[in-house]
Design a protein around this motif. Structure first.
Motif: not given
Length: 422
Positions: A14-15, A18-19, A409-410, A417
């Protein structure tokens, strides 16, 4: 055909979704208050064992790795996104945990190819890699999932066929400690009996071991033989007790802080009761000082408060819980943890009237049910605790320490993001 879909290194994935800079890097996710490592990427496993306290990680290793606070808002939302995609393609789906689900593939031809395609769709839409184990039973599907993860030749999907020549070899190499439903204590007892692999357990007398241990053991042996014994919805049973608790970011002896957290736990416990259509007949409240501080005095009180009648009404449960708190609280101690447990849980249809109470009439019950249902619907639609009982200080001493928290983020408008044009 049963499938077990598992999100690989879910929290770390999950991390990374977005990264992208975290791809290939050793990542550890920390527990509440940034205490211990509760999830690891494959790259971190050689350096840090599961459950290791963050402060014990040597400085030279800390420089090589990335430690992040648990971002449960992000993980929960990503889990929902993954399994909503799964349910679009496979109707019979049993959610087993935040990152696992059993799939019923009875009507799917070429199940392996179907699941390979599904795996690609999930990754394309969410960025989360998954593996899928297929077999004739849940227990074998779990083992198949292990094989799918370990061997890249299978494209993340493996069918463990009891009729295939490789079946015996796989179970002979699979330790009994890793079998679904076999805990640490039970595995020690089996090891003392000379049973150390899944293949050895499969070939035992199921009826004899069932008498020695439990019916669950008998079913596990039969499942290892390819005989389904655990229904698709078999794991969803009414919980006998429901606990909600939390360690504090900072120890406190402030009664109002403790009152706040007990009220929040009581509200959450009542919500869990309603989600499984059940009622509690008593509420247990407990407090704990920090047992690791040997110099300071220790105090670990608890008290069970009986309810006038079985209920899931948040108001009544909060009232009982705070009554219990007042009876066990002593101001001369610093508390590190507080919690609530719902006791003597019964089904919603077991609610009995009380001839000594005017608050448990049919009319009062109906009003309570309507109010609680409205509360749950609003919070489900708008987000947890949008409507709650009482106000809570954002600076309360028991708030979690999350010094390494990534963006949500969501689920947060101000943390969405941002994509910058080149």
């Amino acid at each position: 055909m049963i499938g077990l879909l598992d999100c690989n290194n879910f929290y770390a994935s999950c991390e990374r979704a977005f990264n992208p800079k975290l791809e290939g890097q050793p990542i550890g996710i920390l527990s509440n208050n940034d205490g211990c490592v509760i999830a690891r990427s494959n790259e971190l496993k050689p350096y840090v064992p599961m459950g290791m306290p963050a402060f014990k990680i040597p400085p030279h290793i800390k420089k090589k790795i990335t430690l992040l606070s648990s971002n449960y808002e992000l993980y929960g939302d990503m889990s929902q996104r993954v399994f909503s995609i799964v349910q679009e393609y496979i109707y019979d789906t049993e959610l087993y945990s935040i990152d696992e689900a059993f799939l019923h593939l009875q009507n799917k031809q070429n199940a392996t190819e179907y699941c390979i395609a599904l795996r690609k769709i999930i990754h394309q839409c969410t960025g989360i890699p998954v593996s899928i184990g297929l077999s004739l039973t849940k227990t074998l599907a779990k083992i198949a999932n292990h094989v799918a993860k370990k061997n890249t030749d299978y494209q993340g999907v493996y069918f463990l066929n009891p009729d295939h020549p490789a079946f015996a070899s796989i179970l002979q190499q699979f330790p009994v400690t890793e079998i679904w439903g076999i805990g640490r204590r039970l595995s020690v007892k089996l090891s003392n009996m000379g049973i150390q692999t899944a293949w050895q357990l499969r070939n035992c007398d199921a009826h004899f071991l069932g008498k020695q241990f439990s019916v669950v053991m008998e079913r596990t042996i039969l499942e290892l033989r390819g005989i389904p014994c655990i229904d698709l919805e078999g794991t969803h049973t009414l919980k006998k007790n429901i606990m909600t608790s939390r360690s504090f970011g900072n120890a406190t002896n402030d009664f109002h802080d403790l009152e706040d957290i007990v009220r929040i736990h009581a509200s959450r416990g009542a919500e869990k009761l309603r989600s499984q259509h059940s009622l509690a007949q008593a509420v247990l409240v407990f407090l704990k000082t920090n047992r690791f501080h040997k110099i300071k005095s220790q105090y670990h009180p608890s008290i069970a408060i009986p309810l006038l009648y079985p209920t899931s009404d948040t108001r009544e449960i909060i009232q009982a819980a705070q009554n219990g708190l007042r009876r066990i609280y002593k101001k001369n101690y610093l508390y590190q943890k507080a919690g609530i447990m719902m006791l003597d849980i019964v089904g919603q249809d077991k609610n009995q009237l009380n001839i000594f109470s005017n608050t448990n009439t049919d009319e009062a019950k109906k009003r309570s049910e309507i109010l609680m249902q409205t509360l749950d619907n609003i919070n489900k639609k708008m987000g947890r605790n949008k409507i709650a009982f009482g106000a809570t200080k954002s600076t309360a001493s028991w708030n979690l320490k999350r010094n390494h928290l990534s963006q949500r983020y969501t689920t947060r408008w101000d943390e969405l993001p941002v994509v910058k044009a080149v």
